[in-house]
Every structure is written in C-alpha cells, then in structure tokens.
Design an enzyme around this catalytic site. Structure first.
Site, short mmCIF file in Angstrom:
data_model
loop_
_atom_site.label_atom_id
_atom_site.label_comp_id
_atom_site.label_asym_id
_atom_site.label_seq_id
_atom_site.Cartn_x
_atom_site.Cartn_y
_atom_site.Cartn_z
N LYS A 162 0.86 -1.19 0.00
CA LYS A 162 0.00 0.00 0.00
C LYS A 162 0.89 1.23 0.00
O LYS A 162 1.81 1.33 0.81
CB LYS A 162 -0.89 -0.01 1.24
CG LYS A 162 -1.68 1.26 1.45
CD LYS A 162 -2.71 1.09 2.53
CE LYS A 162 -2.36 1.92 3.76
NZ LYS A 162 -3.37 1.78 4.81
N ASP A 189 -3.41 4.86 -0.32
CA ASP A 189 -4.15 5.47 0.79
C ASP A 189 -3.88 6.97 0.78
O ASP A 189 -2.74 7.41 0.94
CB ASP A 189 -3.69 4.86 2.12
CG ASP A 189 -4.48 5.39 3.31
OD1 ASP A 189 -5.40 6.22 3.11
OD2 ASP A 189 -4.19 4.96 4.45
#
Ligand code: MG
Length: 376
Positions: A162, A189
């Site tokens: 991520k 994110d």
C-alpha cells in the site's frame, strides 16, 4: 466476574526505526498511552493509538490521557463487569473519544482471555490460524526510494503493498511501480487528501488496477465517496469515515465503498470492531485490519482481531522490526517468508511484556485504584 483493582496509565516515548510520512506529515517517534489493568493477581494491557496531534482523528494522546483519567477509568473501577463486551455500555455516557475507550476495553478483553484461560483471538471469535500481511509504505523522498522499499518488502514476503499518496505524489508513482511489478497486489491510501475537482484524476488510476483506493476524500464523508465510487471501477476502501457499525451500514448501503479498513482504536474497541466486521460480512464486503504505528501490545491485539473470518484481505499488520529497533513484547511479531503471521494460541495475547523496557521508555505514569480496595 472481572474485578479491576487498579489501572495504571503510562506514557511511553518510542523512537521509530524509520520516519513515516503520510499526507498529514512526518512521524519520527511515537508518544503512546498504555493501559495496565490489575485484577486479582493478573495483569492485562491495552494500547491507545491516538497520535501526538489530532490529525488522523480529533483525538490525541493528551486528550486520551485526560479523558481516561477523569472520565473513563473511574467508570471501569468498581464496576460489576461480567464480560469485556459490557465495557462500551459502561462508557457510553462519554461521547466520542473512541481511541481512549478502546485502550481500556481491549485491556479488559485481554484480562478476560486470561481469566478464561483461552487465547484472545478465540475469545474474539477468531478462526484463522494465520493472517495474510501487507505493508504500508509512507511517502518517500524520491521515486527510486519507493521502488527500493517495495523491492525490500516483496522480498520479505509481504502480500500487498500500500502506497501513501497525495496530490503530486500519485499517478507517476503508480505508473512506475506497475511498470516494474505488473501483477502485485497494490493499493493506495490518500488519508483524505483529494477533493471533487480531482475526480477525473482519480478515475485515471483505474488503468493501474489498484486493489483499492483508501479514503480519497473528506475524513467524515460517505456521500461524495459514493459519487466517486460510481465514477470509477477501482474499489474505494473507507478508513477514517467508519466510526462504528451504523457508519459501516450507511456506507455499504450508499455504495460509498466496496471494502472496509477496520481499526480497533478508530471504532472504539473490540466490541464495535466485531460488530463492523459482522455487518460487512453479512453484506459481502471484505475487511482488513489497518495499522496505527502500534507497539507490540496494539500489534498483538490487531493480530487477534485479524483472525476473524471476514478479514480476508491482507492487512497492515506487519513485523515489529519494520517499526521499532526494539519492541516492548517478546517474542517480537515476525512475518513468514510467505507474508503471514501465525495467530498465537497461548492464553491471552500470546506475547510476553518486556516490563523493564517499558519502564525505561516511560515518561509519565498515573495509578488509579478502585475505591473498594483503598481500605483493603
Ligand atoms: Mg488509512
């Protein structure tokens, strides 16, 4: 019966092994509130994940400290507790302050697992023996540094990468990563760094086949996320917006997201985390466990929670060594070559507490005792 004799609040200061940058800024060390419960010879622990500043949510360690000391802990001491799941009801008069509440409630779950002589994971209803792990990579000084970090983490076995992103640190990074690794599980994110003017820009990320885009818009929004979700193929995952089960139901019903990140501190404790998990499971929405730069105590709790069946995507729960030169538990959390953590089956969290190390890191301490035991 769970009788709490005393609650020790403790602030520790732990330097991170490496600075961590998100769209909020850079973190180089963590001030952390730990909760230690004493109950009839047993000791149980909880960790408050509130940060140094109220940037992720409206809580911070200093608000958590005062609320715990003046409002929450007194309600727990002298209570007639049968089960850790009774704690939210005891604390409900206090609005918000979910991270502070979670630290106390989770410590009571730890205590109950010790009293019942079962693992914390099984007390929570967990069934997974191993959990799949991903990593969250903060914003780096250069693109080369990102590629280097990803290479290291993939070699270590992590199953999902991520990338923290923000305007100016997004498309060109995803493009370079995809060029080098076309097939890895990759997500991003934004921690609420984008607005409606960015919808077309975000829609262009569909070409990168991201597993999900986490919390692209406002931290407290469902409606505009549902508008964005209609415009893009990539799944939106909500993190900051989901404070409880009702939020999860609203977000799912409005189609604001297709995936939910569960953070036990953000939703106020294990009881609500289980409720969010169950609500999502019943509606076919997968969940995963997010991270808040926890020490081993919070990390062990995340592992136990991640053993619930609908935690079907790799979470941000990773090895202690990624964050700390030395953790405060033993053994430290380690990840296998295939990117998995074994869920402990021992009584309690399954990890020992390094009390001497915690003592050395402590910068303030406060003891609160049950009235019933003052005269004893
Ligand atoms: Mg997040």
């Amino acid at each position: 019966m769970l009788n709490i004799d005393a609650i020790y609040m403790r602030e520790i200061n732990m330097p991170l092994a490496h600075p961590f940058e998100t769209s909020f800024g850079v973190t180089t060390s963590r001030r952390i509130l730990l909760i230690e419960l004493k109950s009839e010879g047993l000791t149980a622990w909880g960790e408050c994940v509130a940060g140094e500043h109220p940037y992720f949510s409206d809580e911070m360690i200093d608000t958590a400290w005062i609320i715990t000391e003046t409002e929450l802990a007194p309600r727990l001491l002298d209570a007639n507790l049968q089960h850790a799941g009774d704690v939210p009801d005891l604390l409900k008069q206090v609005r918000g302050h979910r991270m502070a509440k979670a630290a106390l409630e989770n410590a009571v779950w730890d205590l109950e697992s010790q009293v019942k002589k079962v693992s914390l994971a099984s007390l929570l209803g967990g069934s997974r023996e191993i959990i799949p792990c991903g990593v969250s990579i903060g914003i780096q000084p250069t693109l080369e540094k990102v590629l280097e970090k990803i290479e290291t983490e993939l070699n270590a076995g992590y199953q999902r990468i991520k990338l923290k992103c923000k305007p100016g640190w997004d498309s060109h990074i995803f493009e370079a990563v995809r060029k080098r690794w076309p097939d890895i599980l990759l997500s991003c994110d934004a921690n609420s760094a984008y607005r409606m003017k960015d919808f077309d820009h975000i829609a262009s990320w569909d070409q990168f086949k991201l597993l999900m885009i986490e919390q692209p818009l406002w931290y407290d929004d469902f409606y505009f996320h549902s508008m964005l979700q209609k415009r893009i193929e990539t799944a939106i995952c909500l993190d900051e917006s989901i404070r409880n089960r009702r939020d999860a139901l609203a977000a799912i019903d409005m189609e604001s997201c297709q995936i939910i990140n569960i953070k036990v501190g953000r939703v106020g404790g294990f009881s609500e985390a289980i409720a969010v998990h169950n609500a999502a499971a019943e509606r076919g929405i997968p969940v995963w466990c997010g991270g808040m730069l926890e020490t081993g105590i919070g990390r062990a709790h995340n592992i136990a929670l991640s053993s619930l069946p609908n935690f079907s995507l790799p979470g941000d729960v990773s090895a202690s060594a990624r964050y700390w030169a030395q953790d405060i538990i033993e053994p430290e959390v380690t990840v296998s070559k295939t990117g998995e953590i074994m869920v402990p089956t021992d009584i309690g969290s399954g990890y020992g507490i390094l009390r001497d190390r915690i003592e050395k890191l402590t910068v303030r301490k406060q003891m609160l005792r049950a009235k019933a035991s003052v005269t004893a």
